[in-house]
Design a protein around this motif. Structure first.
Motif, mmCIF file in Angstrom:
data_model
loop_
_atom_site.group_PDB
_atom_site.id
_atom_site.type_symbol
_atom_site.label_atom_id
_atom_site.label_comp_id
_atom_site.label_asym_id
_atom_site.label_seq_id
_atom_site.Cartn_x
_atom_site.Cartn_y
_atom_site.Cartn_z
ATOM 1 N N ALA A 85 0.833 -1.203 0.000
ATOM 2 C CA ALA A 85 0.000 0.000 0.000
ATOM 3 C C ALA A 85 0.872 1.258 0.000
ATOM 4 C CB ALA A 85 -0.933 -0.009 1.210
ATOM 5 N N VAL A 86 1.936 1.248 0.810
ATOM 6 C CA VAL A 86 2.869 2.381 0.826
ATOM 7 C C VAL A 86 3.532 2.546 -0.537
ATOM 8 C CG1 VAL A 86 5.036 3.232 1.819
ATOM 9 C CG2 VAL A 86 3.278 2.245 3.305
ATOM 10 N N LEU A 140 5.933 -10.449 -10.840
ATOM 11 C CA LEU A 140 5.302 -9.170 -11.190
ATOM 12 C C LEU A 140 6.124 -7.997 -10.661
ATOM 13 C CD1 LEU A 140 1.509 -9.899 -10.527
ATOM 14 C CD2 LEU A 140 2.561 -9.356 -12.728
ATOM 15 N N LEU A 141 6.607 -8.129 -9.427
ATOM 16 C CA LEU A 141 7.409 -7.049 -8.834
ATOM 17 C C LEU A 141 8.699 -6.830 -9.604
ATOM 18 C CD1 LEU A 141 6.925 -7.891 -5.057
ATOM 19 C CD2 LEU A 141 6.215 -5.767 -6.176
ATOM 20 N N LEU A 177 -2.041 -4.952 -11.215
ATOM 21 C CA LEU A 177 -1.791 -6.384 -11.038
ATOM 22 C C LEU A 177 -1.109 -6.672 -9.702
ATOM 23 C CD1 LEU A 177 -0.561 -7.253 -14.662
ATOM 24 C CD2 LEU A 177 -2.739 -7.931 -13.608
ATOM 25 N N ILE A 178 -0.195 -5.804 -9.308
ATOM 26 C CA ILE A 178 0.504 -6.001 -8.038
ATOM 27 C C ILE A 178 -0.454 -5.850 -6.865
ATOM 28 C CG2 ILE A 178 2.147 -4.847 -6.485
ATOM 29 C CD1 ILE A 178 3.985 -4.540 -8.913
ATOM 30 N N VAL A 182 -1.305 -8.853 -4.187
ATOM 31 C CA VAL A 182 -1.095 -8.863 -2.733
ATOM 32 C C VAL A 182 -2.418 -9.124 -2.010
ATOM 33 C CG1 VAL A 182 -1.469 -6.385 -2.251
ATOM 34 C CG2 VAL A 182 0.156 -7.695 -0.878
ATOM 35 N N LEU A 183 -3.525 -8.681 -2.586
ATOM 36 C CA LEU A 183 -4.827 -8.989 -1.990
ATOM 37 C C LEU A 183 -5.096 -10.489 -2.030
ATOM 38 C CD1 LEU A 183 -7.010 -6.100 -3.453
ATOM 39 C CD2 LEU A 183 -6.276 -6.362 -1.070
ATOM 40 N N ARG A 184 -4.777 -11.111 -3.164
ATOM 41 C CA ARG A 184 -4.968 -12.558 -3.282
ATOM 42 C C ARG A 184 -4.126 -13.312 -2.246
ATOM 43 N NH1 ARG A 184 -8.690 -15.432 -5.265
ATOM 44 N NH2 ARG A 184 -7.319 -16.960 -6.248
ATOM 45 N N ILE A 185 -2.902 -12.851 -2.029
ATOM 46 C CA ILE A 185 -2.045 -13.489 -1.034
ATOM 47 C C ILE A 185 -2.663 -13.380 0.358
ATOM 48 C CG2 ILE A 185 0.154 -13.228 0.199
ATOM 49 C CD1 ILE A 185 1.453 -12.616 -2.499
#
Length: 302
Positions: A166-167, A238-239, A268-269, A273-276
């Motif tokens: 988020a940051v 992706l990162l 996509l990122i 991270v939400l999926r994780i």
């Protein structure tokens, strides 16, 4: 239901890409008023040229998004048995679409203030959050192959990864606000910060997120939690790709296509991270967590 949920995720990302195209082509004020494109006309006039068409086309995407979210609501309402959690998230998407439209209009009326542009992007990420959450509720598959894992540490790790990402996304809006692509060919006020310094800070945040994601992958592995491991490995890829694009931009390689890809990568990122995090929550709730115990004691199975 699954197809409808995926559709809203895809169209939400298309909205982000459309906004990127508007910005890099300098078409942000192609339609200088809102909700009409120009006084006395809902759509662009021939005198407005290509910029008017691009901006108006991006506005039309909002209607496509409304249709996609409307389909999610209707299909969710028709499910038997009724999934109230899915229906509730579908309506959350609808109201965030309304919010996004209002913020987009205010962005035009504020003459592309970089702060309003950042708020518009954040509103799109809120919509993406709701869309991904809706899909997660529809899919709702537990990883039944989970082996021994410390669930509390995994939860802390997942939340730390979400917070760092988020940051990272927020810093990206600051870099955009200090950069050269203001969304219009005219002189648009920029955020009064040094672009290179903010780019370095943004890049440092990306390194932190990548390290956290890599450590998560190593912790769970294909033996402990295969589904989560796959999501974490894809997130790291992706990162790295996103970082390569950002590095090229920092070195002065700034074709418009790279900027559009970078905005798509941001979406996509965030979805990744939400999926994780959602998969970690499912592992916590699936009842197959085995907490490590001191030597000589039987493991406690929840």
């Amino acid at each position: 239901m699954r197809r409808a949920a995926i559709g809203s995720v895809v169209v939400t990302m298309a909205i982000v890409v459309g906004g990127a195209v508007v910005r890099v082509t300098g078409s942000g004020l192609g339609c200088p008023t809102w909700p009409s494109c120009v006084d006395g006309s809902l759509g662009p006039t021939p005198e407005m040229g290509i910029h008017g068409l691009i901006e108006f086309g991006n506005r039309l995407l909002t209607w496509v998004l409304c249709i996609a979210v409307g389909i999610v609501i209707v299909v969710a309402r028709c499910q038997r048995p009724l999934r109230r959690d899915v229906l509730r998230m579908a309506w959350v998407q609808f109201w965030i679409v309304v919010l996004n439209a209002i913020v987009g209009g205010l962005t035009v009326l504020a003459r592309l203030s970089p702060y309003m542009v950042a708020a518009h992007f954040i509103a799109a990420m809120l919509l993406l959050t709701a869309a991904v959450r809706t899909y997660d509720l529809v899919e709702k598959r537990a990883d039944t192959t989970v082996a021994a894992v410390n669930s509390k540490r995994l939860q802390v790790h997942g939340r730390a990864l979400l917070g760092a990402t988020a940051v990272l996304v927020l810093l990206g809006t600051v870099v955009t606000g200090t950069g050269v692509h203001a969304g219009d060919s005219a002189d648009v006020h920029r955020i009064p910060l040094n672009w290179m310094v903010m780019t370095l800070v943004h890049g440092s945040a990306a390194v932190v997120v990548t390290v956290l994601a890599g450590v998560l992958f190593l912790r769970v592995g294909n033996v402990v939690a295969p589904q989560l491991a796959r999501s974490a490995s894809l997130f790291v890829v992706l990162l790295i790709a996103q970082g390569a694009i950002g590095l090229l931009q920092a070195l002065g390689v700034t074709p418009e296509t790279l900027i559009v890809l970078h905005l798509l990568g941001s979406s996509l990122i965030w979805a990744g991270v939400l999926r994780i995090l959602f998969e970690i929550n499912r592992i916590e709730a699936c009842g197959r967590i085995i907490e490590p115990q001191p030597a000589g004691e039987l493991p406690a199975i929840r």
